[in-house]
Design a protein around this motif. Structure first.
Motif, PDB file in Angstrom:
ATOM      1  N   GLY A  31       1.039  -1.224  -0.144  1.00 57.77           N
ATOM      2  CA  GLY A  31       0.018  -0.025  -0.066  1.00 57.77           C
ATOM      3  C   GLY A  31       0.900   1.312  -0.074  1.00 57.77           C
ATOM      4  O   GLY A  31       2.053   1.080  -0.322  1.00 57.77           O
ATOM      5  N   ARG A  32       0.101   2.290   0.590  1.00 54.93           N
ATOM      6  CA  ARG A  32       0.797   3.566   0.442  1.00 54.93           C
ATOM      7  C   ARG A  32       2.176   3.736   1.147  1.00 54.93           C
ATOM      8  O   ARG A  32       3.108   4.328   0.963  1.00 54.93           O
ATOM      9  CB  ARG A  32      -0.326   4.703   0.829  1.00 54.93           C
ATOM     10  CG  ARG A  32      -1.152   4.985  -0.262  1.00 54.93           C
ATOM     11  CD  ARG A  32      -2.150   6.060   0.400  1.00 54.93           C
ATOM     12  NE  ARG A  32      -3.141   6.228  -0.747  1.00 54.93           N
ATOM     13  CZ  ARG A  32      -4.271   7.073  -0.441  1.00 54.93           C
ATOM     14  NH1 ARG A  32      -4.223   8.146   0.613  1.00 54.93           N
ATOM     15  NH2 ARG A  32      -5.162   7.342  -1.227  1.00 54.93           N
ATOM     16  N   THR A  33       1.951   3.240   2.426  1.00 60.97           N
ATOM     17  CA  THR A  33       3.233   3.066   3.356  1.00 60.97           C
ATOM     18  C   THR A  33       4.358   2.429   2.531  1.00 60.97           C
ATOM     19  O   THR A  33       5.391   2.955   3.069  1.00 60.97           O
ATOM     20  CB  THR A  33       2.625   2.385   4.780  1.00 60.97           C
ATOM     21  OG1 THR A  33       2.286   1.097   4.396  1.00 60.97           O
ATOM     22  CG2 THR A  33       1.801   3.563   5.320  1.00 60.97           C
ATOM     23  N   HIS A  34       4.136   1.342   2.017  1.00 63.26           N
ATOM     24  CA  HIS A  34       5.164   0.589   1.287  1.00 63.26           C
ATOM     25  C   HIS A  34       5.759   1.526   0.262  1.00 63.26           C
ATOM     26  O   HIS A  34       7.036   1.466   0.129  1.00 63.26           O
ATOM     27  CB  HIS A  34       4.663  -0.843   0.761  1.00 63.26           C
ATOM     28  CG  HIS A  34       4.115  -1.774   1.829  1.00 63.26           C
ATOM     29  ND1 HIS A  34       2.697  -1.744   2.266  1.00 63.26           N
ATOM     30  CD2 HIS A  34       4.695  -2.669   2.465  1.00 63.26           C
ATOM     31  CE1 HIS A  34       2.861  -2.725   3.101  1.00 63.26           C
ATOM     32  NE2 HIS A  34       3.753  -3.414   3.421  1.00 63.26           N
ATOM     33  N   ALA A  35       4.982   2.042  -0.451  1.00 64.95           N
ATOM     34  CA  ALA A  35       5.513   3.159  -1.496  1.00 64.95           C
ATOM     35  C   ALA A  35       6.258   4.177  -1.071  1.00 64.95           C
ATOM     36  O   ALA A  35       7.158   4.489  -1.437  1.00 64.95           O
ATOM     37  CB  ALA A  35       4.269   3.686  -2.356  1.00 64.95           C
ATOM     38  N   ARG A  36       5.818   4.710   0.013  1.00 67.29           N
ATOM     39  CA  ARG A  36       6.659   5.683   0.718  1.00 67.29           C
ATOM     40  C   ARG A  36       7.869   5.295   1.166  1.00 67.29           C
ATOM     41  O   ARG A  36       8.807   6.013   0.928  1.00 67.29           O
ATOM     42  CB  ARG A  36       5.760   6.460   1.946  1.00 67.29           C
ATOM     43  CG  ARG A  36       6.521   7.617   2.418  1.00 67.29           C
ATOM     44  CD  ARG A  36       5.461   8.251   3.720  1.00 67.29           C
ATOM     45  NE  ARG A  36       4.299   8.497   3.290  1.00 67.29           N
ATOM     46  CZ  ARG A  36       3.261   7.603   3.999  1.00 67.29           C
ATOM     47  NH1 ARG A  36       3.316   6.660   4.769  1.00 67.29           N
ATOM     48  NH2 ARG A  36       2.078   7.976   3.314  1.00 67.29           N
ATOM     49  N   ARG A  37       8.058   4.239   1.812  1.00 68.27           N
ATOM     50  CA  ARG A  37       9.418   3.629   2.351  1.00 68.27           C
ATOM     51  C   ARG A  37      10.077   3.333   1.222  1.00 68.27           C
ATOM     52  O   ARG A  37      11.390   3.315   1.192  1.00 68.27           O
ATOM     53  CB  ARG A  37       8.890   2.306   3.175  1.00 68.27           C
ATOM     54  CG  ARG A  37      10.362   1.633   3.526  1.00 68.27           C
ATOM     55  CD  ARG A  37      11.168   2.238   4.495  1.00 68.27           C
ATOM     56  NE  ARG A  37      10.629   2.769   5.668  1.00 68.27           N
ATOM     57  CZ  ARG A  37      10.381   1.719   6.757  1.00 68.27           C
ATOM     58  NH1 ARG A  37      11.187   0.516   6.642  1.00 68.27           N
ATOM     59  NH2 ARG A  37       9.935   2.144   7.855  1.00 68.27           N
ATOM     60  N   LEU A  38       9.551   2.759   0.075  1.00 67.97           N
ATOM     61  CA  LEU A  38      10.542   2.335  -1.231  1.00 67.97           C
ATOM     62  C   LEU A  38      10.884   3.768  -1.636  1.00 67.97           C
ATOM     63  O   LEU A  38      12.283   3.831  -2.208  1.00 67.97           O
ATOM     64  CB  LEU A  38       9.597   1.860  -2.216  1.00 67.97           C
ATOM     65  CG  LEU A  38      10.302   0.550  -3.290  1.00 67.97           C
ATOM     66  CD1 LEU A  38      10.974  -0.212  -2.315  1.00 67.97           C
ATOM     67  CD2 LEU A  38       9.234   0.242  -3.935  1.00 67.97           C
ATOM     68  N   ARG A  39      10.267   4.894  -1.615  1.00 73.67           N
ATOM     69  CA  ARG A  39      10.692   5.992  -2.308  1.00 73.67           C
ATOM     70  C   ARG A  39      12.051   6.613  -1.292  1.00 73.67           C
ATOM     71  O   ARG A  39      12.919   7.289  -1.964  1.00 73.67           O
ATOM     72  CB  ARG A  39       9.664   6.799  -2.378  1.00 73.67           C
ATOM     73  CG  ARG A  39       8.766   6.731  -3.533  1.00 73.67           C
ATOM     74  CD  ARG A  39       7.748   7.940  -3.663  1.00 73.67           C
ATOM     75  NE  ARG A  39       7.066   8.336  -2.547  1.00 73.67           N
ATOM     76  CZ  ARG A  39       5.730   7.951  -2.389  1.00 73.67           C
ATOM     77  NH1 ARG A  39       5.104   7.029  -3.202  1.00 73.67           N
ATOM     78  NH2 ARG A  39       5.016   8.287  -1.401  1.00 73.67           N
ATOM     79  N   GLU A  40      11.786   6.502  -0.030  1.00 68.91           N
ATOM     80  CA  GLU A  40      12.583   6.627   0.891  1.00 68.91           C
ATOM     81  C   GLU A  40      14.082   6.030   1.079  1.00 68.91           C
ATOM     82  O   GLU A  40      15.121   6.580   0.728  1.00 68.91           O
ATOM     83  CB  GLU A  40      12.167   6.753   2.345  1.00 68.91           C
ATOM     84  CG  GLU A  40      11.029   7.597   2.782  1.00 68.91           C
ATOM     85  CD  GLU A  40      10.379   7.221   4.030  1.00 68.91           C
ATOM     86  OE1 GLU A  40      10.786   6.394   4.809  1.00 68.91           O
ATOM     87  OE2 GLU A  40       9.590   7.899   4.630  1.00 68.91           O
ATOM     88  N   VAL A  41      13.939   4.528   0.407  1.00 67.23           N
ATOM     89  CA  VAL A  41      15.039   3.856   0.329  1.00 67.23           C
ATOM     90  C   VAL A  41      15.830   4.437  -0.991  1.00 67.23           C
ATOM     91  O   VAL A  41      16.873   4.381  -1.098  1.00 67.23           O
ATOM     92  CB  VAL A  41      14.661   2.618   0.266  1.00 67.23           C
ATOM     93  CG1 VAL A  41      16.244   1.596  -0.162  1.00 67.23           C
ATOM     94  CG2 VAL A  41      14.341   2.049   1.671  1.00 67.23           C
ATOM     95  N   TYR A  42      15.064   4.719  -1.962  1.00 69.76           N
ATOM     96  CA  TYR A  42      15.526   5.021  -3.299  1.00 69.76           C
ATOM     97  C   TYR A  42      16.247   6.524  -3.272  1.00 69.76           C
ATOM     98  O   TYR A  42      17.136   6.431  -3.986  1.00 69.76           O
ATOM     99  CB  TYR A  42      14.347   5.010  -4.219  1.00 69.76           C
ATOM    100  CG  TYR A  42      14.727   5.473  -5.837  1.00 69.76           C
ATOM    101  CD1 TYR A  42      15.287   4.513  -6.497  1.00 69.76           C
ATOM    102  CD2 TYR A  42      14.694   6.562  -6.245  1.00 69.76           C
ATOM    103  CE1 TYR A  42      15.847   4.552  -7.785  1.00 69.76           C
ATOM    104  CE2 TYR A  42      15.325   6.879  -7.733  1.00 69.76           C
ATOM    105  CZ  TYR A  42      15.638   5.796  -8.445  1.00 69.76           C
ATOM    106  OH  TYR A  42      16.087   6.341  -9.759  1.00 69.76           O
ATOM    107  N   ARG A  43      15.809   7.413  -2.457  1.00 69.69           N
ATOM    108  CA  ARG A  43      16.628   8.659  -2.538  1.00 69.69           C
ATOM    109  C   ARG A  43      17.707   8.468  -1.284  1.00 69.69           C
ATOM    110  O   ARG A  43      18.338   9.485  -1.123  1.00 69.69           O
ATOM    111  CB  ARG A  43      15.561   9.690  -1.876  1.00 69.69           C
ATOM    112  CG  ARG A  43      14.298   9.882  -2.893  1.00 69.69           C
ATOM    113  CD  ARG A  43      13.551  11.242  -2.518  1.00 69.69           C
ATOM    114  NE  ARG A  43      12.993  11.172  -1.208  1.00 69.69           N
ATOM    115  CZ  ARG A  43      11.681  10.826  -1.016  1.00 69.69           C
ATOM    116  NH1 ARG A  43      10.937  10.656  -2.053  1.00 69.69           N
ATOM    117  NH2 ARG A  43      11.140  10.701   0.000  1.00 69.69           N
ATOM    118  N   SER A  44      17.754   7.654  -0.731  1.00 68.45           N
ATOM    119  CA  SER A  44      18.886   7.613   0.715  1.00 68.45           C
ATOM    120  C   SER A  44      19.822   6.594   0.124  1.00 68.45           C
ATOM    121  O   SER A  44      19.893   5.958  -0.789  1.00 68.45           O
ATOM    122  CB  SER A  44      18.097   7.149   1.803  1.00 68.45           C
ATOM    123  OG  SER A  44      17.766   5.877   1.877  1.00 68.45           O
ATOM    124  N   ALA A  45      20.800   6.550   1.297  1.00 66.95           N
ATOM    125  CA  ALA A  45      21.793   5.492   1.198  1.00 66.95           C
ATOM    126  C   ALA A  45      21.507   4.017   1.178  1.00 66.95           C
ATOM    127  O   ALA A  45      22.277   3.128   1.185  1.00 66.95           O
ATOM    128  CB  ALA A  45      22.847   6.003   2.078  1.00 66.95           C
TER     129      ALA A  45
END
Length: 267
Positions: A31-45
């Protein structure tokens, strides 16, 4: 003593049906929380959080663990995760109304221009007295997009208001409300009308229909085009009430690429 027919070690025999049952379990619903976490990982180290969201993303194949040269692990978004994020983005865009989509486009343009930007803020603005000898009037307005320059000098904030219109009936109704434009001009050094297109791809209005004190932008081939520049009104600073409203609201997220890298630079 085990009977001849009993296995010496029953664990493998028990594990097989458990694995088979796990293979039959339905896929994890992301869901949305998974998508948000995935975007955070993509933008981070990619540092792991080791929580339930991360477990589900790993199990779904959206993330993978990568061993570093020093033995520590980081996370990387897989090709499947990138494809899922792209599909999620396309689905979210399709759910936006024409007005919301144009508001989002204008807000993102302001962010790319280096401005701090808010959507749909409720702000208190001042209107001139209705008559001679009367007091100034106050009203609440809700500009679609409000932005200021990213500066620490109060007199340089250069506030700008963008009002978005995608229906001609809404535009004509808005043009019959001079107090609304006056309030916007009280808040911002510039006020712009951004006009969308009708079902045939034609702008819902022309620049000469908009009062001269406002700028006009039109949509052409999915791009924003300046039809008439907005006159610059001198605005020395913002009232305290506006600053308080900005402090309580969340601005549009900006492009923060490279910020994390700056934290690691030695002095």
């Amino acid at each position: 003593m085990n009977s001849p027919s009993s296995p010496a070690n029953p664990a493998p025999a028990l594990a097989e049906p458990l694995l088979a049952r796990a293979a039959m379990e339905p896929a994890i619903a992301l869901g949305r929380t998974h998508a948000r976490r995935l975007r955070e990982v993509y933008r981070s180290a990619g540092w792991p959080c080791q929580d339930m969201l991360e477990i589900e993303l790993l199990a779904a194949g959206m993330l993978e663990r990568v061993a570093g040269p020093a033995g520590h692990e980081t996370l990387r978004v897989t090709d499947a995760g990138i494809a899922w994020l792209a599909a999620t983005l396309a689905r979210n865009r399709s759910l936006l109304s024409a007005h919301e989509a144009l508001v989002e486009q204008v807000a993102c343009e302001m962010v790319r221009a280096g401005r701090i930007t808010w959507r749909a803020l409720s702000l208190r603005a001042q209107l001139p007295p209705a008559g001679v000898g009367e007091k100034v009037r106050w009203c609440m307005v809700r500009p679609d997009v409000f932005s200021i320059r990213n500066t620490t000098v109060e007199s340089y904030v250069d506030p700008i208001v963008h009002e978005i219109k995608v229906k001609r009936s809404d535009l004509l109704g808005d043009l019959r409300r001079p107090d609304k434009r006056t309030a916007y001009l009280d808040l911002g050094g510039e006020c712009w009308y951004v006009l969308g297109c009708d079902a045939k791809g034609r702008p819902i209005g022309a620049a000469d229909e908009i009062p001269a004190e406002c700028g006009v932008m039109l949509m052409q081939d999915q791009r924003l085009v300046v039809a008439r520049a907005a006159p610059r009104h001198i605005r020395q600073n913002l009232p305290l009430g506006v600053w308080m409203a900005l402090a309580k609201a969340t601005p549009v997220a900006g492009l923060n690429d490279g910020v994390q890298g700056l934290l690691g630079e030695g002095g």
